[in-house]
Design a protein around this motif. Structure first.
Motif, PDB file in Angstrom:
ATOM      1  N   LEU A  93     -27.717  24.718  15.625  1.00 41.18           N
ATOM      2  CA  LEU A  93     -26.496  25.379  15.153  1.00 41.18           C
ATOM      3  C   LEU A  93     -26.802  26.095  13.841  1.00 41.18           C
ATOM      4  O   LEU A  93     -27.334  25.483  12.909  1.00 41.18           O
ATOM      5  N   MET A  94     -26.525  27.384  13.826  1.00 45.21           N
ATOM      6  CA  MET A  94     -26.766  28.180  12.614  1.00 45.21           C
ATOM      7  C   MET A  94     -25.431  28.709  12.106  1.00 45.21           C
ATOM      8  O   MET A  94     -24.572  29.080  12.905  1.00 45.21           O
ATOM      9  N   SER A  95     -25.276  28.740  10.804  1.00 44.85           N
ATOM     10  CA  SER A  95     -24.066  29.388  10.300  1.00 44.85           C
ATOM     11  C   SER A  95     -24.402  30.463   9.277  1.00 44.85           C
ATOM     12  O   SER A  95     -25.489  30.497   8.705  1.00 44.85           O
ATOM     13  N   ILE A  96     -23.456  31.346   9.123  1.00 37.81           N
ATOM     14  CA  ILE A  96     -23.597  32.567   8.337  1.00 37.81           C
ATOM     15  C   ILE A  96     -22.594  32.496   7.195  1.00 37.81           C
ATOM     16  O   ILE A  96     -21.461  32.070   7.403  1.00 37.81           O
ATOM     17  N   PHE A  97     -22.992  32.939   6.016  1.00 38.02           N
ATOM     18  CA  PHE A  97     -22.031  32.987   4.913  1.00 38.02           C
ATOM     19  C   PHE A  97     -20.835  33.843   5.297  1.00 38.02           C
ATOM     20  O   PHE A  97     -20.964  34.819   6.034  1.00 38.02           O
ATOM     21  N   LYS A  98     -19.689  33.497   4.754  1.00 39.26           N
ATOM     22  CA  LYS A  98     -18.492  34.290   5.040  1.00 39.26           C
ATOM     23  C   LYS A  98     -18.584  35.650   4.372  1.00 39.26           C
ATOM     24  O   LYS A  98     -18.477  36.682   5.015  1.00 39.26           O
ATOM     25  N   SER A  99     -18.782  35.653   3.083  1.00 41.88           N
ATOM     26  CA  SER A  99     -19.050  36.915   2.399  1.00 41.88           C
ATOM     27  C   SER A  99     -19.877  36.615   1.161  1.00 41.88           C
ATOM     28  O   SER A  99     -19.722  35.573   0.530  1.00 41.88           O
ATOM     29  N   VAL A 100     -20.761  37.526   0.850  1.00 42.14           N
ATOM     30  CA  VAL A 100     -21.758  37.282  -0.189  1.00 42.14           C
ATOM     31  C   VAL A 100     -21.766  38.376  -1.247  1.00 42.14           C
ATOM     32  O   VAL A 100     -21.992  38.114  -2.418  1.00 42.14           O
ATOM     33  N   VAL A 101     -21.528  39.627  -0.814  1.00 47.62           N
ATOM     34  CA  VAL A 101     -21.581  40.738  -1.758  1.00 47.62           C
ATOM     35  C   VAL A 101     -20.498  40.546  -2.829  1.00 47.62           C
ATOM     36  O   VAL A 101     -19.333  40.327  -2.508  1.00 47.62           O
ATOM     37  N   GLY A 102     -20.911  40.589  -4.078  1.00 51.02           N
ATOM     38  CA  GLY A 102     -19.955  40.456  -5.173  1.00 51.02           C
ATOM     39  C   GLY A 102     -19.664  39.018  -5.580  1.00 51.02           C
ATOM     40  O   GLY A 102     -18.923  38.783  -6.527  1.00 51.02           O
ATOM     41  N   HIS A 103     -20.243  38.050  -4.882  1.00 53.00           N
ATOM     42  CA  HIS A 103     -20.007  36.657  -5.237  1.00 53.00           C
ATOM     43  C   HIS A 103     -21.124  36.135  -6.133  1.00 53.00           C
ATOM     44  O   HIS A 103     -22.257  36.600  -6.067  1.00 53.00           O
ATOM     45  N   ASP A 104     -20.773  35.127  -6.953  1.00 54.68           N
ATOM     46  CA  ASP A 104     -21.766  34.596  -7.884  1.00 54.68           C
ATOM     47  C   ASP A 104     -22.372  33.289  -7.356  1.00 54.68           C
ATOM     48  O   ASP A 104     -22.022  32.820  -6.275  1.00 54.68           O
ATOM     49  N   LEU A 105     -23.270  32.723  -8.125  1.00 53.91           N
ATOM     50  CA  LEU A 105     -23.999  31.544  -7.656  1.00 53.91           C
ATOM     51  C   LEU A 105     -23.082  30.344  -7.381  1.00 53.91           C
ATOM     52  O   LEU A 105     -23.234  29.704  -6.331  1.00 53.91           O
ATOM     53  N   PRO A 106     -22.133  30.043  -8.283  1.00 49.64           N
ATOM     54  CA  PRO A 106     -21.254  28.897  -7.963  1.00 49.64           C
ATOM     55  C   PRO A 106     -20.492  29.106  -6.650  1.00 49.64           C
ATOM     56  O   PRO A 106     -20.342  28.172  -5.857  1.00 49.64           O
ATOM     57  N   ASN A 107     -20.070  30.348  -6.400  1.00 50.89           N
ATOM     58  CA  ASN A 107     -19.371  30.642  -5.147  1.00 50.89           C
ATOM     59  C   ASN A 107     -20.280  30.435  -3.948  1.00 50.89           C
ATOM     60  O   ASN A 107     -19.900  29.821  -2.948  1.00 50.89           O
ATOM     61  N   ILE A 153     -27.111  41.936   4.415  1.00 53.00           N
ATOM     62  CA  ILE A 153     -26.849  42.983   3.414  1.00 53.00           C
ATOM     63  C   ILE A 153     -26.820  42.420   1.982  1.00 53.00           C
ATOM     64  O   ILE A 153     -26.316  43.061   1.072  1.00 53.00           O
ATOM     65  N   LEU A 154     -27.397  41.225   1.812  1.00 59.18           N
ATOM     66  CA  LEU A 154     -27.508  40.686   0.450  1.00 59.18           C
ATOM     67  C   LEU A 154     -28.893  41.013  -0.096  1.00 59.18           C
ATOM     68  O   LEU A 154     -29.900  40.467   0.339  1.00 59.18           O
ATOM     69  N   PHE A 155     -28.923  41.928  -1.063  1.00 58.05           N
ATOM     70  CA  PHE A 155     -30.197  42.384  -1.618  1.00 58.05           C
ATOM     71  C   PHE A 155     -30.367  41.809  -3.022  1.00 58.05           C
ATOM     72  O   PHE A 155     -29.499  41.096  -3.516  1.00 58.05           O
ATOM     73  N   GLU A 156     -31.487  42.134  -3.646  1.00 63.71           N
ATOM     74  CA  GLU A 156     -31.703  41.664  -5.003  1.00 63.71           C
ATOM     75  C   GLU A 156     -30.567  42.184  -5.878  1.00 63.71           C
ATOM     76  O   GLU A 156     -30.262  43.382  -5.859  1.00 63.71           O
ATOM     77  N   ASN A 157     -29.935  41.285  -6.618  1.00 59.81           N
ATOM     78  CA  ASN A 157     -28.760  41.669  -7.413  1.00 59.81           C
ATOM     79  C   ASN A 157     -28.604  40.703  -8.562  1.00 59.81           C
ATOM     80  O   ASN A 157     -29.095  39.568  -8.513  1.00 59.81           O
ATOM     81  N   PRO A 158     -27.937  41.142  -9.619  1.00 58.11           N
ATOM     82  CA  PRO A 158     -27.851  40.304 -10.826  1.00 58.11           C
ATOM     83  C   PRO A 158     -27.013  39.033 -10.626  1.00 58.11           C
ATOM     84  O   PRO A 158     -27.262  38.024 -11.291  1.00 58.11           O
ATOM     85  N   LEU A 159     -26.045  39.047  -9.719  1.00 56.83           N
ATOM     86  CA  LEU A 159     -25.193  37.874  -9.537  1.00 56.83           C
ATOM     87  C   LEU A 159     -25.933  36.723  -8.856  1.00 56.83           C
ATOM     88  O   LEU A 159     -25.771  35.564  -9.240  1.00 56.83           O
ATOM     89  N   THR A 160     -26.703  37.058  -7.814  1.00 55.27           N
ATOM     90  CA  THR A 160     -27.387  36.008  -7.050  1.00 55.27           C
ATOM     91  C   THR A 160     -28.838  36.408  -6.773  1.00 55.27           C
ATOM     92  O   THR A 160     -29.232  36.628  -5.639  1.00 55.27           O
ATOM     93  N   PRO A 161     -29.640  36.496  -7.852  1.00 50.26           N
ATOM     94  CA  PRO A 161     -31.035  36.913  -7.662  1.00 50.26           C
ATOM     95  C   PRO A 161     -31.805  35.907  -6.801  1.00 50.26           C
ATOM     96  O   PRO A 161     -31.459  34.717  -6.772  1.00 50.26           O
ATOM     97  N   LEU A 162     -32.820  36.420  -6.126  1.00 52.35           N
ATOM     98  CA  LEU A 162     -33.557  35.668  -5.103  1.00 52.35           C
ATOM     99  C   LEU A 162     -33.859  34.211  -5.479  1.00 52.35           C
ATOM    100  O   LEU A 162     -33.433  33.280  -4.784  1.00 52.35           O
ATOM    101  N   GLU A 163     -34.586  34.024  -6.584  1.00 53.72           N
ATOM    102  CA  GLU A 163     -35.049  32.660  -6.873  1.00 53.72           C
ATOM    103  C   GLU A 163     -33.890  31.735  -7.250  1.00 53.72           C
ATOM    104  O   GLU A 163     -33.830  30.580  -6.823  1.00 53.72           O
ATOM    105  N   LYS A 164     -32.959  32.253  -8.038  1.00 50.00           N
ATOM    106  CA  LYS A 164     -31.784  31.452  -8.416  1.00 50.00           C
ATOM    107  C   LYS A 164     -30.983  31.092  -7.174  1.00 50.00           C
ATOM    108  O   LYS A 164     -30.443  29.981  -7.052  1.00 50.00           O
TER     109      LYS A 164
END
Lengths: 407, 407
Positions: free
Chosen positions: A136-150, A171-182
């Motif tokens: 069973l795999m699940s997908i985030f509801k929405s990610v663009v514009g959301h921060d790490l706690p979200n 469609i979640l690319f490298e971005n300041p809110l949720t950068p790859l390693e974080k």
């Protein structure tokens, strides 16, 4: 040992001499010219010459007449990489009227240069410790514009539902809110916390993006930060980029191939590349451990026949390569699980987004409903009956929300 | 400064509410959901939200009803690379029914991350020292299975004809008969020898192939061996691979983009990516100095309207990027030159294979015939008249063989 790669095309034309056309392809895409060559040179060039294997003409009314053409291309003409193979068999030819590349049978020696999936279906099963049921795999509801706690919160709720894999949005690319390693650290921490509750091991497929030359380095960064799987938009970078990632010994996590852009290739009957080759055989050859593709159930549709051809290409014997996990995606809710199992068998990943997050009792219950549906379907218990059982309230609520499509 | 990239789609559907569909795309491919968001969150998410700019519905009978839809995607949502842009605007959407991506208007800031062609049209003109006429490119007759002496001979004969550029066949990969560096050395030696005869500077575009991670190294090897141009099968590797090559300061030679595989994308009215975007704007943005694309004259056809749209995308102002040389290819013989100049102007590369090698007086005469045709067309002299002039026997013979299509 075969020394040729065989391409199968469908060519539409109301009046062409398809046998002549096939011959001109076989010659034109290999030695260039043949009949005018001196006999002495023919002997030397013979090993480079493409051969027409079959021409199967289907007569039909205007716009409906076509031929399936199979041509063998000598391996000696191209290097052992997918770009060279595709450019040879469909580079110029793709622009020559109504013609679609349906399939490729690569030679043993071409396949030998492609180790294929590093984990494959069984390897993924071992990583999550699940051998007796669909994953069973699940997908985030929405990610663009959301921060790490979200993201952490979304991840944790999905994980509590007992899912085996969680994937980033493509469609979640490298971005300041949720950068790859974080992002990896945050989600993997949520995974560990959830596992304490559920006991369920979980893979998080983080979206691998960036400049082509940095993909491997970004993958290593993600793995160093704790990533235990990767999601990759293969068609945006080419199959060889996937092949190089999957062959890299430092990238020792499964890779899930996303089908982004695939609809630019497969849906037309007249042009492009057939789905089972595009999303099946070539993804597996290039090393995808899991392959997402449009399900026959949702809004992003593909005719069921093509869906099953993709699945077959991922699972049937192919030069000893490991199998890739089929992940039919879009429009999946728990009431579809018996049908999914009927269509795809148990070696399938049930992948859901809205069917998990939209559950009336919340995201975690969404996962539970799927797990309950999977359990019932494996036992042959009708979902409506299973939903009555104590503890299966999540399934009950899912069925009330979305209904059941019994197989 | 604009902070959005604008995608234009054509969506076919007999009964869809296209305004609703456009809205669902704009929301679905950005923030995921909107109407259900709390007001406080809306304020925060607004900058990530896609916006519908226009929906232009064309009513029509069954199968003919469509809408052109323009949507603005905030730059903040994706990294400044073509894979991220394409996956955002057409990743999942490409699989959602009959929809084609027609165009992309990138923002100033997206374009700023793409230096575009390093030489461009003017730079290529300077390298060959030709400013007042269309350039002439020729293609090897056949290369697969041939050895270095044969290639040298073919190259020399083409060069003697006064061509400005000679390109490898796109299906010539690394092989023992004509390995990359030896091939470059051999052909460049033939180029120098021919230049002593003709006085004409000449670029040899060697086919850059191999594993994705080795492309730059292979390009540097070719350049070290003397290569003064590169041919690259862009679509087999992705636009970002071209962008990285063209941005590499060590790769200081022009890059010619080959359209191999393009026919898998552009010909369907219902699916894929429009030719002017696929072979025009994106090739230029990614840094192609010359772009080959199907001519409207040969067997590999593209409607003339699309051809001219590709040309326009290569030549019209685009965020201050250099222009790319249009190279309409296939089916070109000297009798077509006036028409080519009428359709494409003088900033065009006349590219021929059979129209040079098939000349009744031989390969060198094939080049001469084209140069004579170009000279006549620039002077406004009808080709049949020019063919009568002393010294223009090559043009005379070409016209007898293939005829003339006056503009």
């Amino acid at each position: 040992m075969s020394q040729v790669c065989i391409a199968t095309y469908r060519s539409y034309d109301d009046k062409a001499d398809f046998h002549k056309k096939a011959l001109s392809i076989a010659v034109g895409l290999t030695v260039g010219s043949w009949t005018e060559l001196p006999e002495a040179q023919k002997a030397e060039m013979e090993k480079h010459l493409g051969k027409v294997l079959s021409v199967d003409v289907h007569e039909g009314g205007p716009g409906e007449r076509y031929a399936d053409i199979r041509i063998a291309y000598p391996d000696i003409n191209f290097s052992r990489d997918i770009p060279a193979l595709l450019v040879t068999v469909f580079g110029k030819l793709s622009m020559d009227g109504r013609i679609k590349l349906l399939d490729l049978d690569v030679s043993e020696s071409f396949a030998a240069a492609h180790p294929g999936p590093k984990f494959g279906l069984q390897g993924v099963r071992e990583l999550v410790g699940v051998h007796d049921r669909p994953l069973l795999m699940s997908i985030f509801k929405s990610v663009v514009g959301h921060d790490l706690p979200n993201l952490r919160e979304q991840f944790y709720k999905q994980a509590l539902g007992g899912v085996d894999l969680i994937k980033d949005d493509e469609i979640l690319f490298e971005n300041p809110l949720t950068p790859l390693e974080k992002r990896v650290e945050t989600c993997m921490e949520a995974a560990r916390k959830a596992q304490e509750e559920t006991g369920q091991k979980l893979l998080y497929a983080v979206n691998l993006t960036g400049p082509t030359s940095q993909l491997a380095a970004n993958a290593r960064k993600a793995i160093a930060a704790g990533a235990n799987a990767i999601l990759f938009n293969v068609l945006a970078y080419g199959y060889d980029a996937l092949h190089e990632l999957s062959s890299d010994p430092d990238i020792h996590v499964p890779i899930a191939a996303h089908p982004a852009l695939a609809g630019a290739f497969y849906p037309s009957p007249h042009y492009g590349i057939g789905a089972s080759l595009l999303l099946g055989k070539l993804m597996r050859l290039a090393g995808a451990d899991l392959v997402l593709f449009p399900s026959p159930y949702g809004s992003v549709v593909m005719p069921k026949e093509e869906n099953l051809a993709v699945k077959d290409a991922l699972l049937q014997p192919l030069h000893g390569l490991r199998t890739s996990f089929p992940v039919p995606s879009a429009g999946i809710h728990p009431g579809l699980v018996p049908l999914i199992l009927k269509d795809f068998g148990t070696d399938v990943v049930v992948n859901a987004g809205g069917g998990i997050h939209g559950h009336p009792m919340g995201t975690a219950a969404g996962g539970h409903a799927f797990r309950q549906a999977i359990g019932a379907a494996l036992n042959g218990t009708p979902l409506k009956e299973a939903a009555e059982a104590p503890g299966n309230e999540a399934l009950q609520a899912a069925i009330q929300a979305w209904g059941v499509k019994e197989a």
